[in-house]
Design an enzyme around this catalytic site. Sequence first.
Site, PDB file in Angstrom:
ATOM      1  N   LYS A 187       0.854  -1.179   0.000  1.00 43.87           N
ATOM      2  CA  LYS A 187       0.000   0.000   0.000  1.00 43.87           C
ATOM      3  C   LYS A 187       0.891   1.230   0.000  1.00 43.87           C
ATOM      4  O   LYS A 187       1.625   1.497   0.929  1.00 43.87           O
ATOM      5  CB  LYS A 187      -0.940   0.074   1.201  1.00 43.87           C
ATOM      6  CG  LYS A 187      -2.005   1.160   0.962  1.00 43.87           C
ATOM      7  CD  LYS A 187      -2.632   1.724   2.201  1.00 43.87           C
ATOM      8  CE  LYS A 187      -1.847   2.800   2.869  1.00 43.87           C
ATOM      9  NZ  LYS A 187      -1.677   4.061   2.113  1.00 43.87           N
ATOM     10  N   GLY A 240       6.878   4.778   8.477  1.00 44.37           N
ATOM     11  CA  GLY A 240       6.108   6.009   8.612  1.00 44.37           C
ATOM     12  C   GLY A 240       6.255   6.572  10.017  1.00 44.37           C
ATOM     13  O   GLY A 240       7.294   6.389  10.655  1.00 44.37           O
ATOM     14  N   SER A 241       5.208   7.213  10.484  1.00 43.27           N
ATOM     15  CA  SER A 241       5.300   7.894  11.783  1.00 43.27           C
ATOM     16  C   SER A 241       5.194   6.898  12.937  1.00 43.27           C
ATOM     17  O   SER A 241       4.607   5.816  12.805  1.00 43.27           O
ATOM     18  CB  SER A 241       4.186   8.925  11.893  1.00 43.27           C
ATOM     19  OG  SER A 241       2.932   8.290  11.795  1.00 43.27           O
ATOM     20  N   THR A 242       5.745   7.277  14.067  1.00 44.46           N
ATOM     21  CA  THR A 242       5.683   6.424  15.253  1.00 44.46           C
ATOM     22  C   THR A 242       4.228   6.237  15.680  1.00 44.46           C
ATOM     23  O   THR A 242       3.827   5.145  16.096  1.00 44.46           O
ATOM     24  CB  THR A 242       6.543   7.029  16.377  1.00 44.46           C
ATOM     25  OG1 THR A 242       7.914   6.993  15.941  1.00 44.46           O
ATOM     26  CG2 THR A 242       6.428   6.239  17.671  1.00 44.46           C
ATOM     27  N   VAL A 244       1.489   6.091  13.866  1.00 47.23           N
ATOM     28  CA  VAL A 244       0.812   5.084  13.037  1.00 47.23           C
ATOM     29  C   VAL A 244       1.458   3.713  13.238  1.00 47.23           C
ATOM     30  O   VAL A 244       0.766   2.691  13.245  1.00 47.23           O
ATOM     31  CB  VAL A 244       0.788   5.498  11.545  1.00 47.23           C
ATOM     32  CG1 VAL A 244       0.223   4.378  10.684  1.00 47.23           C
ATOM     33  CG2 VAL A 244      -0.049   6.759  11.371  1.00 47.23           C
ATOM     34  N   GLY A 245       2.750   3.665  13.469  1.00 49.46           N
ATOM     35  CA  GLY A 245       3.426   2.398  13.760  1.00 49.46           C
ATOM     36  C   GLY A 245       2.789   1.679  14.946  1.00 49.46           C
ATOM     37  O   GLY A 245       2.594   0.459  14.921  1.00 49.46           O
ATOM     38  N   GLU A 263       9.600   0.771  10.834  1.00 49.83           N
ATOM     39  CA  GLU A 263      10.702   1.717  10.653  1.00 49.83           C
ATOM     40  C   GLU A 263      10.072   3.091  10.801  1.00 49.83           C
ATOM     41  O   GLU A 263       9.290   3.515   9.960  1.00 49.83           O
ATOM     42  CB  GLU A 263      11.326   1.496   9.274  1.00 49.83           C
ATOM     43  CG  GLU A 263      12.741   1.942   9.215  1.00 49.83           C
ATOM     44  CD  GLU A 263      12.810   3.337   8.679  1.00 49.83           C
ATOM     45  OE1 GLU A 263      12.857   4.269   9.519  1.00 49.83           O
ATOM     46  OE2 GLU A 263      12.797   3.499   7.458  1.00 49.83           O
ATOM     47  N   CYS A 297      13.673  10.049   7.665  1.00 51.08           N
ATOM     48  CA  CYS A 297      13.475   9.571   9.041  1.00 51.08           C
ATOM     49  C   CYS A 297      14.766   9.666   9.841  1.00 51.08           C
ATOM     50  O   CYS A 297      14.728   9.901  11.043  1.00 51.08           O
ATOM     51  CB  CYS A 297      12.952   8.155   9.027  1.00 51.08           C
ATOM     52  SG  CYS A 297      13.808   7.102   7.865  1.00 51.08           S
ATOM     53  N   GLU A 394       9.998  15.530  16.055  1.00 50.23           N
ATOM     54  CA  GLU A 394      10.415  15.331  14.676  1.00 50.23           C
ATOM     55  C   GLU A 394       9.684  16.347  13.785  1.00 50.23           C
ATOM     56  O   GLU A 394       8.463  16.374  13.746  1.00 50.23           O
ATOM     57  CB  GLU A 394      10.061  13.909  14.229  1.00 50.23           C
ATOM     58  CG  GLU A 394      10.511  13.617  12.818  1.00 50.23           C
ATOM     59  CD  GLU A 394      10.261  12.164  12.407  1.00 50.23           C
ATOM     60  OE1 GLU A 394       9.167  11.660  12.662  1.00 50.23           O
ATOM     61  OE2 GLU A 394      11.176  11.561  11.821  1.00 50.23           O
TER      62      GLU A 394
HETATM   63  P1  NAD Z   1       1.946   8.278   8.226  1.00 56.24           P
HETATM   64  O1  NAD Z   1       2.659   7.473   9.237  1.00 56.24           O
HETATM   65  O2  NAD Z   1       0.550   8.699   8.507  1.00 56.24           O
HETATM   66  O3  NAD Z   1       1.896   7.509   6.808  1.00 56.24           O
HETATM   67  C1  NAD Z   1       2.740   6.436   6.426  1.00 56.24           C
HETATM   68  C2  NAD Z   1       1.888   5.355   5.766  1.00 56.24           C
HETATM   69  O4  NAD Z   1       0.995   4.801   6.720  1.00 56.24           O
HETATM   70  C3  NAD Z   1       1.015   5.840   4.609  1.00 56.24           C
HETATM   71  O5  NAD Z   1       0.969   4.850   3.591  1.00 56.24           O
HETATM   72  C4  NAD Z   1      -0.351   5.960   5.263  1.00 56.24           C
HETATM   73  O6  NAD Z   1      -1.413   5.845   4.357  1.00 56.24           O
HETATM   74  C5  NAD Z   1      -0.342   4.800   6.228  1.00 56.24           C
HETATM   75  N1  NAD Z   1      -1.275   4.894   7.348  1.00 56.24           N
HETATM   76  C6  NAD Z   1      -1.787   6.008   7.930  1.00 56.24           C
HETATM   77  N2  NAD Z   1      -2.641   5.682   8.915  1.00 56.24           N
HETATM   78  C7  NAD Z   1      -2.678   4.335   8.979  1.00 56.24           C
HETATM   79  C8  NAD Z   1      -3.359   3.399   9.814  1.00 56.24           C
HETATM   80  N3  NAD Z   1      -4.199   3.779  10.766  1.00 56.24           N
HETATM   81  N4  NAD Z   1      -3.142   2.076   9.607  1.00 56.24           N
HETATM   82  C9  NAD Z   1      -2.290   1.663   8.654  1.00 56.24           C
HETATM   83  N5  NAD Z   1      -1.633   2.493   7.835  1.00 56.24           N
HETATM   84  C10 NAD Z   1      -1.805   3.822   7.990  1.00 56.24           C
HETATM   85  O7  NAD Z   1       2.826   9.514   7.889  1.00 56.24           O
HETATM   86  P2  NAD Z   1       2.311  10.947   7.345  1.00 56.24           P
HETATM   87  O8  NAD Z   1       1.015  11.343   7.946  1.00 56.24           O
HETATM   88  O9  NAD Z   1       2.375  10.915   5.893  1.00 56.24           O
HETATM   89  O10 NAD Z   1       3.429  11.891   7.936  1.00 56.24           O
HETATM   90  C11 NAD Z   1       3.327  12.338   9.274  1.00 56.24           C
HETATM   91  C12 NAD Z   1       4.661  12.313   9.949  1.00 56.24           C
HETATM   92  O11 NAD Z   1       5.163  10.971   9.972  1.00 56.24           O
HETATM   93  C13 NAD Z   1       5.768  13.084   9.257  1.00 56.24           C
HETATM   94  O12 NAD Z   1       5.728  14.438   9.533  1.00 56.24           O
HETATM   95  C14 NAD Z   1       6.984  12.408   9.828  1.00 56.24           C
HETATM   96  O13 NAD Z   1       7.254  12.907  11.086  1.00 56.24           O
HETATM   97  C15 NAD Z   1       6.560  10.971   9.932  1.00 56.24           C
HETATM   98  N6  NAD Z   1       7.000  10.169   8.776  1.00 56.24           N
HETATM   99  C16 NAD Z   1       8.074   9.367   8.922  1.00 56.24           C
HETATM  100  C17 NAD Z   1       8.531   8.624   7.837  1.00 56.24           C
HETATM  101  C18 NAD Z   1       9.723   7.721   7.948  1.00 56.24           C
HETATM  102  O14 NAD Z   1      10.388   7.484   6.939  1.00 56.24           O
HETATM  103  N7  NAD Z   1      10.015   7.161   9.104  1.00 56.24           N
HETATM  104  C19 NAD Z   1       7.888   8.703   6.614  1.00 56.24           C
HETATM  105  C20 NAD Z   1       6.753   9.516   6.488  1.00 56.24           C
HETATM  106  C21 NAD Z   1       6.343  10.235   7.592  1.00 56.24           C
END
Ligand code: NAD
Length: 494
Positions: A187, A240-242, A244-245, A263, A297, A394
């Site tokens: 995704k 992605g973000s902590t 959402v992780g 990650e 990140c 961050e």
């Molecule tokens: P995010 O964590 O929301 O998005 C990353 C991915 O997770 C996207 O594909 C998104 O659709 C998906 N996602 C979102 N909510 C989800 C859920 N409930 N269940 C499963 N998947 C879900 O990141 P963002 O909103 O695009 O960015 C916000 C902040 O996150 C940034 O400002 C940054 O601090 C951080 N970020 C970190 C990284 C990294 O490489 N570690 C990458 C992007 C963003």
Amino acid sequence: MSNFIVEATTSKGYKINLNTGLFINNEFVAGANTIDTINPSTGELTAKVQAAEAKQVNDAVKAATDAFKNGWKQTKGSDRGALMYKLAELIDRDNEEISQIETLDNGKGITFSRFFDVKQLAVTLRYYAGWADKVHGKVIDTEGALSYTRHEPLGVCAAIIPWNFPLLMLGWKLGPALATGNTVVVKTSELTPLSALRVAALVKEAGFPPGVVNIITGYGNIAGDALSRHPDVAKVAFTGSTAVGRMVMKAAAESNLKKVTLELGGKSPNIIFNDANIDQAVKWAHKGIFFNHGQTCCAGSRVYVQEGIYEEFIEKFKAYTRLTKLGDPHEDDTYQGPQVSQVQFDRIMGYIEAGQKEGATLALGGKRWGSKGYFIEPTVFTDVKEDMTIMREEIFGPVVAVSKFVDVDDVVAKAHNTTYGLAAAVFTSDVARAIEVSNRLEAGTVWVNCYNELDYNTPFGGYHESGMGRENGVYALDNYTQIKTVKININRQA
Ligand code: NAD
Ligand code: MN
């Protein structure tokens, strides 16, 4: 199939023609609705992309499940590797077009798309293609029985990837998953879905059987959540973000206890000692924070400079940062393009405001650049205190917090003043100190006298709340296999 073809033209007149359906079973199909993908350089609509909801997620998982059971699982490693080499070759062939799409959708400089993101996708696939026929078990000496292990694939692996490196992250997930015999549902981020769809067409052209690689986009809280909870998904790899992780891990726990690797974010310290080569440290520190517009990140967002060179470093760092070429990312020499979205732009500007309000010195930048799109000047704050928001959170943008330290103990304590632990760097000409400090730092990667140097064959991942598991290198293969012990009785009596 032609229903979802969109056309777009870049600012330089490059014409893009792309299928924006959901890629399931080697076909581009309709979603439940569409998502607007915006050109971050202008704020204007680039295309409407098909978006998955639960039903399409189910379809993709079903396709991947069938492909796994009906043959992929039994495919010889060398055959899987051959398909991966072929895909890498096609990506190299189409590097220019994929790069143009990536730059249009994400806003990163075209030179970076060509020579980093797209190139590294191919390089990573090739590296893991080489592993495909080299993942073996062991024979273990047990008395009266022959015991051996098998490293078996997990089944359907989900990858939820972000917008900052849409293709690099695709490579980091696809490479080890396919090499070890799994099938995949990716995704992509709803902010940058286009480039992976171009690669999807190449997956088919390379000859992968239908269902082995499925690439869909959709909103995180709908499609991402449905994947994380799906009972037939054996593993989810998330970047992605902590925040959402945590949700992904919880969804995995509440469903089938699928395996999880994460990650996540960081607030990585970049430590510069008095005896460092200061001109080199300035350049690497610049790359550390401003590479990919700070949307990295592992960004070196906290720069700690030892007292003896603090003023000199700041002067040189400001002078060097002033040279950063901002502007249209489709220009070959652009270093910094726009931030990815209005939401990110607003967040970053909010942090810049907080930095000023809380009393940090705004030494450079701090303003929007231009009159359209999401451009932000490279921004340097100095004299930043440990408790200020811009030192703690961050920012994920072109904003760096610089402060002073006294000695090793002082800076190690400051470096650890965070819940993250993704990366760190040490600049010094004293080898013993480089080793001592690297060993003490709680971070998944420590760079010495460089920054943001990522290699496909060295492991990458976080300590603490920066994640779990390691991607890249031989280490990542373990995330995608499960180990079976087989014991054959020789002369044990019942
Ligand atoms: P995010 O964590 O929301 O998005 C990353 C991915 O997770 C996207 O594909 C998104 O659709 C998906 N996602 C979102 N909510 C989800 C859920 N409930 N269940 C499963 N998947 C879900 O990141 P963002 O909103 O695009 O960015 C916000 C902040 O996150 C940034 O400002 C940054 O601090 C951080 N970020 C970190 C990284 C990294 O490489 N570690 C990458 C992007 C963003
Ligand atoms: Mn976009």
